[in-house]
Design an enzyme around this catalytic site. Sequence first.
Site, PDB file in Angstrom:
ATOM      1  CE  LYS A 292      -2.899   2.614   3.265  1.00  0.00           C
ATOM      2  NZ  LYS A 292      -1.913   3.687   3.471  1.00  0.00           N
ATOM      3  CG  ASN A 293       2.718   2.449   3.488  1.00  0.00           C
ATOM      4  OD1 ASN A 293       1.645   3.039   3.466  1.00  0.00           O
ATOM      5  ND2 ASN A 293       3.170   1.852   4.577  1.00  0.00           N
TER       6      ASN A 293
ATOM      7  CG  ASP B 251       2.419   1.589   9.197  1.00  0.00           C
ATOM      8  OD1 ASP B 251       2.085   2.562   9.891  1.00  0.00           O
ATOM      9  OD2 ASP B 251       2.419   1.620   7.943  1.00  0.00           O
TER      10      ASP B 251
ATOM     11  NE  ARG C  74       0.768  12.992   5.729  1.00  0.00           N
ATOM     12  CZ  ARG C  74       0.761  14.267   6.091  1.00  0.00           C
ATOM     13  NH1 ARG C  74      -0.337  14.800   6.570  1.00  0.00           N
ATOM     14  NH2 ARG C  74       1.841  15.003   5.993  1.00  0.00           N
TER      15      ARG C  74
ATOM     16  CB  VAL D  65       7.331   7.041  13.850  1.00  0.00           C
ATOM     17  CG1 VAL D  65       6.964   7.596  12.478  1.00  0.00           C
ATOM     18  CG2 VAL D  65       8.640   6.243  13.773  1.00  0.00           C
TER      19      VAL D  65
ATOM     20  CG  ASP E 170      -4.741   6.114   9.101  1.00  0.00           C
ATOM     21  OD1 ASP E 170      -5.936   5.999   8.811  1.00  0.00           O
ATOM     22  OD2 ASP E 170      -3.855   5.364   8.677  1.00  0.00           O
TER      23      ASP E 170
END
Length: 427
Positions: A23-24, A308, A95, A330, A119
């Site tokens: 996804k990223n 994540d 985002r 983070v 998020d």
Amino acid sequence: MEEKIEVHGPTKVSGELPVYGAKNSVLKLMAAALLATGRSTITNVPEIQDVTIMAELLRRLGCEVSYEPAAHTVTIDVPEELGHQADYDLVRAMRASISVLGPLMARCRQAEVALPGGDAIGTRGLDMHRAGLEAMGARLTIERGFLRASAPDGLTGATYRLGYPSVGATENLMTAATTARGVTVLDNVAREPEIVDIGRMLQAMGARIEGLGSTTITVEGVPRLHPVTHRTVPDRIVAGTWAFAAAVTGGRVEITGAEPEHLDVVLAKLRCAGCEIDTDDGRFVVRGPERPKAINVSTLPYPGFPTDLQPFVVALNAVAEGSGIITENVFEARWGFTAELERLGARVRLDGHHARVDGVPSQELSGAPVEAMDIRAGAALVIAGMAAHGVTEVSGVGHIDRGYEHFVDHLAGAGAKVQRRMARSWN
């Protein structure tokens, strides 16, 4: 009516679980396709909601986009003349939409991108995006909720050091630099596999980039890029999710389509928790212990432990032997889901960016209604529910759909007692 995920615990995950493209990465690859007129094809694309949102954003910029979920493929036809405005309704929903900023500056010499949403896990400002583009000669302002950027004469190569190895800023500045005049040197950049993946696609398009995977990237601008076909790197976060599902439930999973070397730190921690792990090219097997041992984790940019996967460490420590400390370096607001986990009986104590989790036997956790706050927290709550006794109902399923392809179907196929259903109406 709202859907919920219903989990009947305790239940184990034992079977084969697939991993598709990250996804990223894929969302940024789709944005990078804007850099070249013509048809680019991206393969190994996950069937997730965010891909649908990015496809619509590209359509509004003038592209023709064909998304074939069953074939895991996206085809993007980019026109010679592009629009340059990314609308608020799409950017607030995802985002990653901000990743069109760099390509639009390279192609159109201007961009208007709504300030992003996404998020609720902490502040992720655009200061480095702005400062890097300004170093390359762009003028940027914020007006009526939009970041407006322009460089009428085009961008010029520059040297810029990021204050933090931001993935988003690295992506935008690298893509913007591909057609800038001269050489751009970006220091203290992100090193994630997804950054390398995007860089490799850009190189295939004709970009001259050196230093991928290191802390310094050098980009020599070229006049024009060309469209390509590119395969998305596997999603290490999904692979990690499946690994933690085995660790928390005491199951055995074979994870296919993954790149285990992208999870070296994660797999080392899971071994410390008592898991047996066998790795091979493109797959690995995780055998969870009867009861895991608590682990200490500090999240850091790659190659450190990924933020994540932090919620899954909390879920693991909740049923582990002993106590574990998790330090979130983070995203400062990533602890919201712990209150939901406590509804199941977990013992979590927060202190700033630290969380201490005192493990309890899984039989002391009991099912309860909980709500997903973001993609990863939602998946972690489902996994915690699989360790708890009784029925856990997870609402906010839309968050999970943004990051996982057929999440419930895959878990159910591996033996977990999970299902999607419509929520009860109280009217």
